[in-house]
Motif scaffolding. Sequence first.
Motif, PDB file in Angstrom:
ATOM      1  N   ARG A  84       0.939  -1.417  -0.077  1.00 61.53           N
ATOM      2  CA  ARG A  84       0.057  -0.182  -0.147  1.00 61.53           C
ATOM      3  C   ARG A  84       0.849   1.228  -0.097  1.00 61.53           C
ATOM      4  O   ARG A  84       0.515   2.230  -0.822  1.00 61.53           O
ATOM      5  CB  ARG A  84      -0.844   0.154   1.327  1.00 61.53           C
ATOM      6  CG  ARG A  84      -1.988  -1.260   1.102  1.00 61.53           C
ATOM      7  CD  ARG A  84      -2.889  -1.336   2.614  1.00 61.53           C
ATOM      8  NE  ARG A  84      -3.732  -2.164   2.349  1.00 61.53           N
ATOM      9  CZ  ARG A  84      -3.552  -3.648   2.507  1.00 61.53           C
ATOM     10  NH1 ARG A  84      -2.167  -3.996   3.251  1.00 61.53           N
ATOM     11  NH2 ARG A  84      -4.285  -4.447   2.489  1.00 61.53           N
TER      12      ARG A  84
ATOM     13  N   VAL B 129       2.140   2.346  -3.505  1.00 58.71           N
ATOM     14  CA  VAL B 129       1.037   3.368  -4.349  1.00 58.71           C
ATOM     15  C   VAL B 129       1.365   4.694  -3.882  1.00 58.71           C
ATOM     16  O   VAL B 129       1.441   5.797  -4.667  1.00 58.71           O
ATOM     17  CB  VAL B 129      -0.338   3.022  -4.077  1.00 58.71           C
ATOM     18  CG1 VAL B 129      -1.184   3.681  -5.193  1.00 58.71           C
ATOM     19  CG2 VAL B 129      -0.553   1.603  -4.617  1.00 58.71           C
TER      20      VAL B 129
ATOM     21  N   SER C 186      -4.880   8.659  -6.179  1.00 61.29           N
ATOM     22  CA  SER C 186      -4.397   7.226  -6.501  1.00 61.29           C
ATOM     23  C   SER C 186      -4.373   6.642  -5.219  1.00 61.29           C
ATOM     24  O   SER C 186      -4.854   5.553  -4.888  1.00 61.29           O
ATOM     25  CB  SER C 186      -3.428   7.056  -7.476  1.00 61.29           C
ATOM     26  OG  SER C 186      -3.198   5.828  -7.701  1.00 61.29           O
ATOM     27  N   SER C 187      -3.403   7.171  -4.266  1.00 62.43           N
ATOM     28  CA  SER C 187      -3.081   6.460  -3.066  1.00 62.43           C
ATOM     29  C   SER C 187      -4.264   6.311  -2.106  1.00 62.43           C
ATOM     30  O   SER C 187      -4.625   5.425  -1.275  1.00 62.43           O
ATOM     31  CB  SER C 187      -1.953   7.173  -2.363  1.00 62.43           C
ATOM     32  OG  SER C 187      -1.625   6.506  -1.155  1.00 62.43           O
TER      33      SER C 187
ATOM     34  N   SER D  18      -6.556   3.407  -3.603  1.00 65.42           N
ATOM     35  CA  SER D  18      -6.116   2.121  -3.174  1.00 65.42           C
ATOM     36  C   SER D  18      -5.967   1.892  -1.660  1.00 65.42           C
ATOM     37  O   SER D  18      -5.819   0.809  -1.533  1.00 65.42           O
ATOM     38  CB  SER D  18      -4.720   2.180  -3.663  1.00 65.42           C
ATOM     39  OG  SER D  18      -3.805   2.867  -3.096  1.00 65.42           O
ATOM     40  N   ASN D  19      -6.052   2.917  -0.943  1.00 64.05           N
ATOM     41  CA  ASN D  19      -6.092   2.697   0.652  1.00 64.05           C
ATOM     42  C   ASN D  19      -7.410   2.208   1.100  1.00 64.05           C
ATOM     43  O   ASN D  19      -7.366   1.698   2.082  1.00 64.05           O
ATOM     44  CB  ASN D  19      -5.553   3.815   1.555  1.00 64.05           C
ATOM     45  CG  ASN D  19      -4.119   3.956   1.684  1.00 64.05           C
ATOM     46  OD1 ASN D  19      -3.340   3.024   1.389  1.00 64.05           O
ATOM     47  ND2 ASN D  19      -3.708   5.099   1.801  1.00 64.05           N
TER      48      ASN D  19
ATOM     49  N   SER E  10      -9.073  -2.285  -2.928  1.00 61.14           N
ATOM     50  CA  SER E  10      -7.744  -3.161  -3.416  1.00 61.14           C
ATOM     51  C   SER E  10      -7.489  -2.255  -4.627  1.00 61.14           C
ATOM     52  O   SER E  10      -8.283  -1.880  -5.522  1.00 61.14           O
ATOM     53  CB  SER E  10      -8.246  -4.455  -3.905  1.00 61.14           C
ATOM     54  OG  SER E  10      -7.187  -5.026  -4.683  1.00 61.14           O
ATOM     55  N   LYS E  11      -6.046  -2.046  -4.776  1.00 58.68           N
ATOM     56  CA  LYS E  11      -5.568  -1.239  -5.899  1.00 58.68           C
ATOM     57  C   LYS E  11      -5.547  -1.742  -7.159  1.00 58.68           C
ATOM     58  O   LYS E  11      -5.856  -1.050  -8.148  1.00 58.68           O
ATOM     59  CB  LYS E  11      -3.906  -0.797  -5.704  1.00 58.68           C
ATOM     60  CG  LYS E  11      -2.971  -2.219  -5.541  1.00 58.68           C
ATOM     61  CD  LYS E  11      -1.684  -1.752  -5.336  1.00 58.68           C
ATOM     62  CE  LYS E  11      -0.732  -2.838  -4.999  1.00 58.68           C
ATOM     63  NZ  LYS E  11      -0.854  -3.796  -3.999  1.00 58.68           N
TER      64      LYS E  11
ATOM     65  N   ILE F 281      -0.371   2.776  -9.577  1.00 63.83           N
ATOM     66  CA  ILE F 281      -0.690   1.491  -9.246  1.00 63.83           C
ATOM     67  C   ILE F 281       0.092   0.768 -10.190  1.00 63.83           C
ATOM     68  O   ILE F 281       0.459  -0.346  -9.744  1.00 63.83           O
ATOM     69  CB  ILE F 281      -2.174   1.469  -9.377  1.00 63.83           C
ATOM     70  CG1 ILE F 281      -2.822   2.280  -8.315  1.00 63.83           C
ATOM     71  CG2 ILE F 281      -2.488  -0.095  -9.347  1.00 63.83           C
ATOM     72  CD1 ILE F 281      -4.455   2.242  -8.625  1.00 63.83           C
TER      73      ILE F 281
ATOM     74  N   ASP G 197      -4.927  -7.205  -3.033  1.00 65.21           N
ATOM     75  CA  ASP G 197      -4.097  -6.821  -1.899  1.00 65.21           C
ATOM     76  C   ASP G 197      -4.284  -7.945  -0.774  1.00 65.21           C
ATOM     77  O   ASP G 197      -3.145  -8.244  -0.027  1.00 65.21           O
ATOM     78  CB  ASP G 197      -4.898  -5.410  -0.965  1.00 65.21           C
ATOM     79  CG  ASP G 197      -4.501  -4.110  -1.718  1.00 65.21           C
ATOM     80  OD1 ASP G 197      -4.051  -4.132  -2.786  1.00 65.21           O
ATOM     81  OD2 ASP G 197      -5.169  -3.244  -1.375  1.00 65.21           O
TER      82      ASP G 197
END
Length: 468
Positions: A142, A145, A285-286, A289-290, A293-294, A340, A433
Amino acid sequence: MRNAKLSVMEKIGFGMGDAGNNMTFAAVVMYLSYFYTDVYGISPAIVGTIFISMRFVDAITDPLMGALADRTRSRWGRFRPYILFVPVPLAASCVLMFTTPDWSESAKIGYAFATYFAMSLLYTAVNIPYCALGGVITDDHRERVSFQSWRFILVGVAYLILNSSLMPLVELLGGGDETQGFQYTMAIMSVIALAMFGFCFATVRERIQPPPKQQEKLTATLKALAKNEKWRIILGITFLQALQFFLRQGAAIYFATYVLGLGATGISVFVTSGVVGKIAGTAISSWCSNRISKRSVFLASTCALIFASVMLYLVPGSWVLMATVLFVIVNFLHGIGTPISWALMADAEDYGEWKTGTRNTGVSFAGNLFFLKLGLAFSGGMIGYLLAWGGYQAGAEQQSADALNAISLLLTLIPAAISAVLAIAIWFFGLDDRTMDAIRRDLDIRKRDNDATDTDAKTSPATGSAFS
């Protein structure tokens, strides 16, 4: 400590490395062709030959550079030394490449080949270790990313600085002489790039090391990578992601000029708005994705990009504002997926270590860099072929309906079709993830077991006590 939560300073430092790359290489991508033809005075056919020839060289030098970086041992790590030492000759080569000796035509062509060749080799010697560095900073997928997001935000800032300042600086420093203006401007950009590389070296640390008993032969490295099906898929993802992006970037100026009918200021606003959109997508983006799931975020943003691209194709050229908004949205969605995709490269390397017991970060990322370059080369060829197919006339005030359609296809439907294939590849990649958490736990257990075995061996009666 392998599983590290990185500080904001280290994330910025990592991003500064690629910002430094792009302070010079972005100028090569965007302005070198113009410099060679209009300032240096060599034919477009020769320019094309120079650019294409280096892709064949890359096929050899990229994996060799990756293997060399993997085998480097120093007090700074495997990859950081190249970020400290190689940028200096790289900066010098960039200035020399934008220098115009007053020689005969054949000598000038030879000089262009030599300086472009030197710059490309030195860029490879910096960029492959830099990209591989992203795979060894932390094993938290994580966090990968997050720091890749910082990277592409700062790359976007570098692009904005370069786009807004390069030609004005050429005019200012050259005093009407573009040969002098380009040389002085690239010297300034190179100095800025050196400072960025230095900041990256000073703030970033390598934390993940290959297994201690790993084989070092290149043949063993290649066999291990060949067994990693996730790495093979990520090569395809890298190629498709690069191909659709560079097609859209290459077609943007043609689209703004001929389809939307914009002048110089309007073209600049249109292209810059796309860069800003990409930065904004990268920035969230981060955050996305947190929470999801990225891999799911990447897949969803790619599907949305396909839809937005189709909508952009359907918008009439007279709807300039709507076309610009959709162009921003397309770049925003691409920006979400970019960090990602680079994080997934490191995930594929973790999977390879879990499956084969070997970790070959340098060669692995070298493969990805080569496929990215292939995407760049293919996009350039496709743009030329499609424009020729549509009957595009360089310098014409108006283009034919077929030429306008070819330009629109290059910006919209063709990247959309490539993105559809990309979505399928993301689906088959399969490492979400939850899977990566399980792989990471297993690798940590193996490391503890190996450390315990090494400790027992050192303290056993057969080898003598550690306290004797």
